[in-house]
Enzyme design. Structure first.
Site, PDB file in Angstrom:
ATOM      1  N   LYS A 172       0.838  -1.209   0.000  1.00 55.52           N
ATOM      2  CA  LYS A 172       0.000   0.000   0.000  1.00 55.52           C
ATOM      3  C   LYS A 172       0.873   1.260   0.000  1.00 55.52           C
ATOM      4  CE  LYS A 172      -3.312   3.031   0.847  1.00 55.52           C
ATOM      5  NZ  LYS A 172      -4.292   3.477  -0.130  1.00 55.52           N
ATOM      6  N   LYS A 229       0.225  11.956   5.609  1.00 57.08           N
ATOM      7  CA  LYS A 229       0.428  10.903   6.616  1.00 57.08           C
ATOM      8  C   LYS A 229       1.077   9.674   5.973  1.00 57.08           C
ATOM      9  CE  LYS A 229      -2.786   8.025   7.202  1.00 57.08           C
ATOM     10  NZ  LYS A 229      -3.156   6.627   6.928  1.00 57.08           N
TER      11      LYS A 229
HETATM   12  P1  NAD Z   1     -11.735   9.151   8.838  1.00 53.14           P
HETATM   13  O1  NAD Z   1     -10.938  10.094   9.648  1.00 53.14           O
HETATM   14  O2  NAD Z   1     -12.858   9.665   8.005  1.00 53.14           O
HETATM   15  O3  NAD Z   1     -12.331   7.991   9.783  1.00 53.14           O
HETATM   16  C1  NAD Z   1     -11.666   7.444  10.891  1.00 53.14           C
HETATM   17  C2  NAD Z   1     -12.699   7.132  11.958  1.00 53.14           C
HETATM   18  O4  NAD Z   1     -12.025   6.489  13.059  1.00 53.14           O
HETATM   19  C3  NAD Z   1     -13.380   8.372  12.535  1.00 53.14           C
HETATM   20  O5  NAD Z   1     -14.790   8.208  12.503  1.00 53.14           O
HETATM   21  C4  NAD Z   1     -12.852   8.459  13.975  1.00 53.14           C
HETATM   22  O6  NAD Z   1     -13.792   9.017  14.894  1.00 53.14           O
HETATM   23  C5  NAD Z   1     -12.589   6.993  14.271  1.00 53.14           C
HETATM   24  N1  NAD Z   1     -11.625   6.763  15.356  1.00 53.14           N
HETATM   25  C6  NAD Z   1     -10.480   7.434  15.622  1.00 53.14           C
HETATM   26  N2  NAD Z   1      -9.831   6.878  16.673  1.00 53.14           N
HETATM   27  C7  NAD Z   1     -10.602   5.839  17.083  1.00 53.14           C
HETATM   28  C8  NAD Z   1     -10.484   4.868  18.111  1.00 53.14           C
HETATM   29  N3  NAD Z   1      -9.439   4.883  18.954  1.00 53.14           N
HETATM   30  N4  NAD Z   1     -11.473   3.945  18.258  1.00 53.14           N
HETATM   31  C9  NAD Z   1     -12.546   3.931  17.409  1.00 53.14           C
HETATM   32  N5  NAD Z   1     -12.716   4.828  16.410  1.00 53.14           N
HETATM   33  C10 NAD Z   1     -11.759   5.767  16.256  1.00 53.14           C
HETATM   34  O7  NAD Z   1     -10.673   8.371   7.916  1.00 53.14           O
HETATM   35  P2  NAD Z   1     -10.963   7.584   6.557  1.00 53.14           P
HETATM   36  O8  NAD Z   1     -10.917   8.526   5.413  1.00 53.14           O
HETATM   37  O9  NAD Z   1     -12.144   6.699   6.740  1.00 53.14           O
HETATM   38  O10 NAD Z   1      -9.612   6.708   6.461  1.00 53.14           O
HETATM   39  C11 NAD Z   1      -9.396   5.599   7.331  1.00 53.14           C
HETATM   40  C12 NAD Z   1      -8.123   4.891   6.886  1.00 53.14           C
HETATM   41  O11 NAD Z   1      -8.239   4.458   5.531  1.00 53.14           O
HETATM   42  C13 NAD Z   1      -6.859   5.773   6.955  1.00 53.14           C
HETATM   43  O12 NAD Z   1      -5.771   5.022   7.409  1.00 53.14           O
HETATM   44  C14 NAD Z   1      -6.665   6.184   5.515  1.00 53.14           C
HETATM   45  O13 NAD Z   1      -5.308   6.471   5.205  1.00 53.14           O
HETATM   46  C15 NAD Z   1      -7.161   4.963   4.759  1.00 53.14           C
HETATM   47  N6  NAD Z   1      -7.660   5.261   3.429  1.00 53.14           N
HETATM   48  C16 NAD Z   1      -8.486   6.328   3.227  1.00 53.14           C
HETATM   49  C17 NAD Z   1      -8.930   6.624   1.928  1.00 53.14           C
HETATM   50  C18 NAD Z   1      -9.810   7.847   1.664  1.00 53.14           C
HETATM   51  O14 NAD Z   1      -9.910   8.260   0.496  1.00 53.14           O
HETATM   52  N7  NAD Z   1     -10.439   8.457   2.657  1.00 53.14           N
HETATM   53  C19 NAD Z   1      -8.541   5.818   0.852  1.00 53.14           C
HETATM   54  C20 NAD Z   1      -7.731   4.704   1.102  1.00 53.14           C
HETATM   55  C21 NAD Z   1      -7.289   4.436   2.396  1.00 53.14           C
END
Ligand code: NAD
Length: 307
Positions: free
Chosen positions: A175, A243
């Site tokens: 990734k 990040k």
């Molecule tokens: P986001 O910030 O929208 O969602 C993360 C969620 O986790 C939030 O709702 C937050 O409240 C919750 N959270 C934080 N700490 C927590 C804990 N200790 N216990 C329970 N819940 C907790 O992020 P996202 O966009 O959904 O991305 C999530 C992951 O996926 C990241 O690592 C990101 O790099 C990866 N990702 C994101 C995308 C994208 O386009 N958004 C694409 C590919 C990969």
């Protein structure tokens, strides 16, 4: 013939990606216990049929498979170690971390969990919010092959390309290599558009011509139009790519691999975030080139002259 019971699931982290992914699991008939530190995030899933929980411990206690989709390494460590999966999930459970985090931290958690009989699969995704919504994610999985076989049907409910790429940490490694290619390619598209603009060519036509030749790329195709139109709406956010690039550079340092192009584009992402672009989509990297070429000042002058 007796039908095999579907595994009971827990899903931790219901943000932009997680809420869509968890929704597909509920729709596919799995019993899903959900938890997010933001209680409101659970409400929509509860309406779809998930069970909202007040803690990680409560969510994972009865789960055969727990899944996380969290921002970064510290949050995943939190759900593992802080009265979480390590202390509360049953032995023989599988924990699938689908967040993008450090491969090294992943291997450490896998070792600690394995001592309690819990298998950790690292299964980060590519495809963004649209892939999450349409269940068309590309999922790259590291960890024990037998655990992968047990988790495969669950993963295939969220993605179309699900591949076991090696031992623990291999999913995160693949990734991060994906992110390196994406970021450097975005930068290349920005540079070409900045040069084309300064030379006075029609950028939309240039993009179309280039898409027919060997410079064609996903970034030029999908992000080119919003760069040209100045539309910065996310998509995949600048903050998240920064990040990920930091994770790439950390891994490069651990392996003594110089990555000059990644180091340069990371500095530009830092610049973008310092100018308030963190929540914008990755195409907002083009605004760094607006500033470097004085285009932002010229645009402001045109706006002033119209008032
Ligand atoms: P986001 O910030 O929208 O969602 C993360 C969620 O986790 C939030 O709702 C937050 O409240 C919750 N959270 C934080 N700490 C927590 C804990 N200790 N216990 C329970 N819940 C907790 O992020 P996202 O966009 O959904 O991305 C999530 C992951 O996926 C990241 O690592 C990101 O790099 C990866 N990702 C994101 C995308 C994208 O386009 N958004 C694409 C590919 C990969």
């Amino acid at each position: 013939m007796t039908q095999e019971r579907l595994p009971r699931l827990a899903f931790l982290g219901l943000g932009v990606m997680g809420r869509e992914m968890a929704g597909h699991l509920v729709a596919a008939g799995y019993a899903v216990a959900v938890f997010d530190i933001v209680a409101d995030a659970c409400s929509a899933l509860e309406e779809q049929g998930a069970v909202a929980c007040g803690s990680v411990a409560e969510a994972v206690r009865d789960a055969d498979i727990a899944i996380s989709m969290l921002p970064n390494t510290p949050q995943v460590q939190d759900v593992v170690y802080a009265d979480g999966i390590l202390a509360n999930m049953k032995s023989a459970g599988v924990f699938i971390d689908m967040s993008t985090i450090s491969p090294e931290a992943t291997r450490k958690m896998a070792g600690d969990l394995s001592a309690k009989g819990i298998a950790l699969l690292d299964a980060p995704v590519s495809g963004g919010p649209i892939g999450a919504k349409n269940a068309t994610l590309t999922i790259m999985v590291g960890g024990d092959a037998q655990a992968f076989d047990r988790a495969r049907a669950v993963l295939e409910t969220m993605g179309t390309t699900v591949t076991h790429v090696g031992a623990s940490g291999a999913g995160q490694t693949v990734k991060l290599c994906n992110q390196l290619i994406c970021a450097v390619n975005i930068q290349a598209v920005c540079e070409a558009l900045a040069l084309g603009r300064a030379s006075g060519v029609d950028l939309s036509q240039m993009r179309e011509v280039l898409l027919g030749g060997s410079a064609a790329s996903w970034m030029l195709d999908k992000l080119g139009p919003s760069m040209i139109d100045g539309d910065a709406k996310a998509g995949f956010r600048i903050d998240l790519m920064l990040k990920d690039l930091r994770l790439v550079l950390e891994m490069a340092g651990q392996n003594d691999v110089p990555l000059p192009a990644t180091a340069l584009v990371t500095a530009q992402y830092v610049e973008a975030r310092a100018h308030g672009e963190g929540a914008n989509g990755n195409q907002a990297l083009f605004r760094v080139y607006d500033r470097m070429t004085g285009q932002d000042k010229r645009q402001a002058a045109v706006m002033d002259s119209r008032q």
